[in-house]
Motif scaffolding. Structure first.
Motif, short mmCIF file in Angstrom:
data_model
loop_
_atom_site.label_atom_id
_atom_site.label_comp_id
_atom_site.label_asym_id
_atom_site.label_seq_id
_atom_site.Cartn_x
_atom_site.Cartn_y
_atom_site.Cartn_z
N TRP A 3 0.85 -1.21 0.00
CA TRP A 3 0.00 0.00 0.00
C TRP A 3 0.88 1.25 0.00
O TRP A 3 0.58 2.22 -0.70
CB TRP A 3 -0.94 0.03 1.20
CG TRP A 3 -2.03 -1.00 1.17
CD1 TRP A 3 -2.29 -1.94 2.13
CD2 TRP A 3 -3.03 -1.22 0.16
NE1 TRP A 3 -3.36 -2.72 1.77
CE2 TRP A 3 -3.84 -2.30 0.57
CE3 TRP A 3 -3.30 -0.60 -1.08
CZ2 TRP A 3 -4.91 -2.77 -0.21
CZ3 TRP A 3 -4.38 -1.07 -1.84
CH2 TRP A 3 -5.16 -2.14 -1.40
N ALA A 4 1.96 1.21 0.79
CA ALA A 4 2.86 2.38 0.87
C ALA A 4 3.45 2.70 -0.50
O ALA A 4 3.56 3.86 -0.89
CB ALA A 4 3.97 2.12 1.88
N LEU A 27 0.81 4.49 -2.49
CA LEU A 27 0.58 5.83 -1.94
C LEU A 27 1.75 6.77 -2.27
O LEU A 27 1.54 7.88 -2.78
CB LEU A 27 0.38 5.74 -0.42
CG LEU A 27 0.06 7.05 0.28
CD1 LEU A 27 -1.32 7.55 -0.14
CD2 LEU A 27 0.12 6.90 1.80
N VAL A 71 1.76 10.22 -4.52
CA VAL A 71 2.13 11.50 -3.90
C VAL A 71 3.27 12.16 -4.69
O VAL A 71 3.20 13.36 -5.02
CB VAL A 71 2.54 11.29 -2.42
CG1 VAL A 71 3.20 12.55 -1.86
CG2 VAL A 71 1.32 10.92 -1.59
#
Lengths: 113, 140
Positions: free
Chosen positions: B122-123, B126, B130
């Motif tokens: 997930w990181a 994300l 970003v």
């Protein structure tokens, strides 16, 4: 002649090495974009007038093409089971690698006046 | 002396029984996050390899002349489709890089347990969104 296992290990390392080269290049490009913003024509020309930058760009792009070639050659057999279609995809991938590389040399060096 | 074989067994957790699955069950089957991260790594990689068919002509155009550079700017930034394609390519390259770093950390036998692998998957998604958003905001 290198055995099958040896060449697979070489390929494994080359995939990581080329990935690192492209990664560094992308980080530098993004850094330049963040510091200077989108370039105008003059800045863009000045950047590519630098021979060192051109050679590094060629190195990064050919690394990217090789990395992509190895990548897609591993991806196709996972989804395409038909032998003829597979052979066409493998041939097309190699052709793309060669054509991309030659094209990049022309773009970066031959077109310069 | 008690007979060990007669001691009560711990109550077994009821196990799901699969006989035949219907459409209602299909909604419950999801690819786990590490699987999503993996398929996105593949999709972004293949997309970038094929995407060179767009990137290389644009690079050639941008370097040919000042007029070529302006034409290039108009194509990649002057219209919504151009922006969309450019942002997609940027997201693909950033995602592929971040996921590649995670991949190499896992090559070194770290972050391999499911909980950590799920979190880093997930990181990865994300962080790449970003970074892409920051770059796009900077050049917008």
């Amino acid at each position: 002649m290198a055995g099958k296992n040896e060449s697979a290990i070489t390929e494994w390392w080359l995939q990581r090495l080329t990935g690192a080269v492209v990664g560094l290049y992308v980080v530098v490009l993004i850094g330049l974009l963040l510091v200077h913003g989108a370039p105008n024509a003059e800045q863009w020309r000045a950047l590519f007038a630098n021979n060192t930058f051109r050679v590094l760009t060629l190195l990064a792009l050919v690394s990217a093409f090789y990395h992509g070639l190895v990548g897609v050659l591993h991806v196709w057999p996972d989804y395409v089971k038909n032998r003829a279609v597979r052979a066409v995809l493998v041939g097309a991938s190699w052709l793309a690698f060669i054509a991309y590389s030659a094209w990049t040399v022309v773009i970066l060096f031959a077109l310069k006046s | 002396m008690t007979d060990a074989s007669k001691a009560p067994l711990p109550k077994a957790r009821p196990r799901p029984v699969y006989r035949n699955i219907g459409f209602g069950d299909l909604a419950r089957y999801r690819l786990p996050a590490p699987g999503i991260a993996s398929i996105l790594h593949r999709v972004s990689g293949v997309g970038l390899f094929v995407g060179m068919l767009i990137v290389l002509p644009l690079l050639a155009m941008s370097l040919k002349s000042d007029a070529g550079f302006e034409a290039f700017r108009g194509m990649v930034w002057g219209n919504p489709l151009g922006r969309l394609i450019l942002i997609a390519l940027l997201l693909a390259v950033v995602y592929h890089l971040v996921a590649g770093i995670r991949h190499m950390i896992q090559d070194a036998n770290r972050w391999l347990d499911l909980a950590t692998s799920t979190r880093t998957a997930w990181a990865t998604m994300l962080i790449s969104v970003v970074i892409t958003a920051i770059v796009v905001a900077r050049v917008w």
